[in-house]
Design a protein around this motif. Structure first.
Motif, mmCIF file in Angstrom:
data_model
loop_
_atom_site.group_PDB
_atom_site.id
_atom_site.type_symbol
_atom_site.label_atom_id
_atom_site.label_comp_id
_atom_site.label_asym_id
_atom_site.label_seq_id
_atom_site.Cartn_x
_atom_site.Cartn_y
_atom_site.Cartn_z
ATOM 1 N N ILE A 15 28.434 56.907 38.512
ATOM 2 C CA ILE A 15 29.580 56.433 39.127
ATOM 3 C C ILE A 15 29.110 55.087 39.747
ATOM 4 N N MET A 16 29.585 54.080 39.177
ATOM 5 C CA MET A 16 29.170 52.632 39.584
ATOM 6 C C MET A 16 29.936 51.956 40.773
ATOM 7 N N ASP A 17 29.743 52.628 41.915
ATOM 8 C CA ASP A 17 30.492 52.273 42.947
ATOM 9 C C ASP A 17 29.911 51.136 43.834
ATOM 10 N N GLY A 18 30.802 50.511 44.342
ATOM 11 C CA GLY A 18 30.214 49.446 45.551
ATOM 12 C C GLY A 18 30.098 48.011 45.123
ATOM 13 N N ASN A 19 31.034 47.557 44.037
ATOM 14 C CA ASN A 19 30.929 46.223 43.560
ATOM 15 C C ASN A 19 31.497 45.332 44.551
ATOM 16 N N GLY A 20 32.899 45.748 45.088
ATOM 17 C CA GLY A 20 33.612 45.115 46.349
ATOM 18 C C GLY A 20 32.982 45.109 47.590
ATOM 19 N N ARG A 21 32.222 46.057 47.799
ATOM 20 C CA ARG A 21 31.462 45.611 49.164
ATOM 21 C C ARG A 21 30.290 44.963 48.767
ATOM 22 N N TRP A 22 29.612 44.881 47.784
ATOM 23 C CA TRP A 22 28.727 43.766 47.573
ATOM 24 C C TRP A 22 28.922 42.561 47.486
ATOM 25 N N PRO A 29 34.378 36.566 46.385
ATOM 26 C CA PRO A 29 35.709 37.651 46.151
ATOM 27 C C PRO A 29 35.146 38.794 45.433
ATOM 28 N N ARG A 30 35.985 39.866 45.535
ATOM 29 C CA ARG A 30 35.796 41.166 44.824
ATOM 30 C C ARG A 30 35.490 40.778 43.359
ATOM 31 N N SER A 31 36.118 39.875 42.543
ATOM 32 C CA SER A 31 35.975 39.889 41.197
ATOM 33 C C SER A 31 34.247 39.201 40.870
ATOM 34 N N GLY A 33 31.900 40.528 42.359
ATOM 35 C CA GLY A 33 31.280 41.879 42.503
ATOM 36 C C GLY A 33 31.461 42.338 41.245
ATOM 37 N N HIS A 34 32.543 42.479 40.638
ATOM 38 C CA HIS A 34 32.668 43.428 39.374
ATOM 39 C C HIS A 34 32.047 42.522 38.270
ATOM 40 N N ARG A 35 31.888 41.051 38.256
ATOM 41 C CA ARG A 35 31.040 40.476 37.359
ATOM 42 C C ARG A 35 29.659 40.764 37.499
ATOM 43 N N ASN A 67 45.729 51.840 40.007
ATOM 44 C CA ASN A 67 46.821 51.423 41.180
ATOM 45 C C ASN A 67 46.326 50.185 42.141
ATOM 46 N N ARG A 68 45.404 49.563 41.942
ATOM 47 C CA ARG A 68 44.851 48.424 42.554
ATOM 48 C C ARG A 68 45.876 47.250 42.385
ATOM 49 N N PRO A 69 45.508 46.188 43.127
ATOM 50 C CA PRO A 69 46.634 45.062 43.051
ATOM 51 C C PRO A 69 46.415 44.520 41.571
HETATM 52 C C1 IPE Z 1 33.337 50.015 41.470
HETATM 53 O O1 IPE Z 1 33.383 49.389 42.440
HETATM 54 C C2 IPE Z 1 33.974 49.467 40.247
HETATM 55 C C3 IPE Z 1 35.530 50.011 40.305
HETATM 56 C C4 IPE Z 1 36.096 51.063 40.913
HETATM 57 C C5 IPE Z 1 36.277 49.210 39.282
HETATM 58 P P1 IPE Z 1 34.604 49.297 43.691
HETATM 59 O O2 IPE Z 1 35.629 48.281 43.456
HETATM 60 O O3 IPE Z 1 35.163 50.455 43.987
HETATM 61 O O4 IPE Z 1 33.577 48.577 44.955
HETATM 62 P P2 IPE Z 1 34.027 49.187 46.617
HETATM 63 O O5 IPE Z 1 33.866 50.399 46.707
HETATM 64 O O6 IPE Z 1 35.336 48.534 46.924
HETATM 65 O O7 IPE Z 1 32.844 48.456 47.204
#
Ligand code: IPE
Ligand code: IPE
Ligand code: MG
Length: 230
Positions: A15-22, A29-31, A33-35, A67-69
């Motif tokens: 479960i690859m979680d935490g991109n946004g917080r990184w 920007p969150r984008s 983090g995803h990149r 359901n995210r923006p």
């Molecule tokens: C995981 O990172 C990737 C996706 C769910 C697309 P998040 O986007 O959930 O990152 P956090 O949890 O907000 O840090």
């Protein structure tokens, strides 16, 4: 590198979680983090198949994430397009088959087309199978299988039901890793993880290194899987 042996998991799910917080921590920007997450994912999968793991399933987008923006989804879809367009050939050369589990009808149609093309191009790869869960939900997977069983009009046993899931022809995950500090499964492989070993990392996914993965393998190797027996 971790030693390949009897205690190497055959199937690892992450479960690859935490991109946004990184990204937030770096005032990005969150984008971004995803990149960074996709970049890490590509490098990490290369390493994963070097350790002897045969199946690696990565949770990239849940049904609920849809359901995210709009803005965030647009960015994520763009990254998926880039990934499938530019990585299928690389994976084929490395002998890695690409598979996607999830409901493609929830994604823009052109992504579905890219995914099918990537799957076809890499089919039969002998080194391992990289499974991306996109538009995937564990409950939705179970419901679809249950409805299919009903359509067939006959009671099913565990083996048949497993084969009706999107992971049908794959072994169940031996090890489930979640990065990003949260201690939950967030609707990932619910049926399939009945006897998986869980490993949680406090690292955000973009900072989860190959060595961190090896640590998880080491922890797994020390577990005693009893499957309810003595
Ligand atoms: C995981 O990172 C990737 C996706 C769910 C697309 P998040 O986007 O959930 O990152 P956090 O949890 O907000 O840090
Ligand atoms: C799980 O992460 C889904 C993926 C990593 C693709 P989430 O960020 O969606 O999980 P919750 O909302 O924290 O449970
Ligand atoms: Mg998250």
């Amino acid at each position: 590198m971790a030693e390949v042996g009897a205690n190497t998991p055959r199937h690892v799910a992450i479960i690859m979680d935490g991109n946004g917080r990184w990204a937030k921590k770096r005032l990005l920007p969150r984008s971004a983090g995803h990149r960074a997450g996709v970049k890490r994912m590509i490098a990490l999968t290369e390493h994963v198949f070097d350790t002897g793991v045969r199946y690696c399933t990565l949770f990239a987008l849940s049904t609920e994430n849809l359901n995210r923006p709009e803005e965030e989804l647009k960015g994520l879809f763009g990254l998926f397009r880039e990934f499938f367009a530019s990585n299928a050939e690389t994976l084929r050369k490395k002998g890695i088959s690409l598979r996607v589990i999830g409901d493609l009808s929830l994604l823009p149609a052109d992504i579905g087309t890219l995914i099918r093309a990537g799957e076809e191009r890499t089919a039969g790869g002998e080194r391992g199978t990289l499974v991306l869960a996109i538009g995937y939900g564990g409950r939705q997977d179970i419901l679809a299988a249950a409805n299919e069983a009903v359509r067939r009009g006959k009671e099913v046993d565990e083996e048949t039901f497993s084969s009706l899931l999107r992971t049908g022809d794959m072994p169940a995950p031996d090890l489930l890793i979640r990065t990003g500090k949260e201690l939950r499964i967030s609707n990932f492989l619910l049926w399939q993880c009945a006897y998986s070993e869980f490993y949680f990392s406090e690292k955000m996914f973009p900072e989860f290194t190959d060595e961190d993965f090896d640590e998880a393998l080491k922890a797994y190797a020390a577990r005693d899987r009893r499957f309810g027996k003595l």
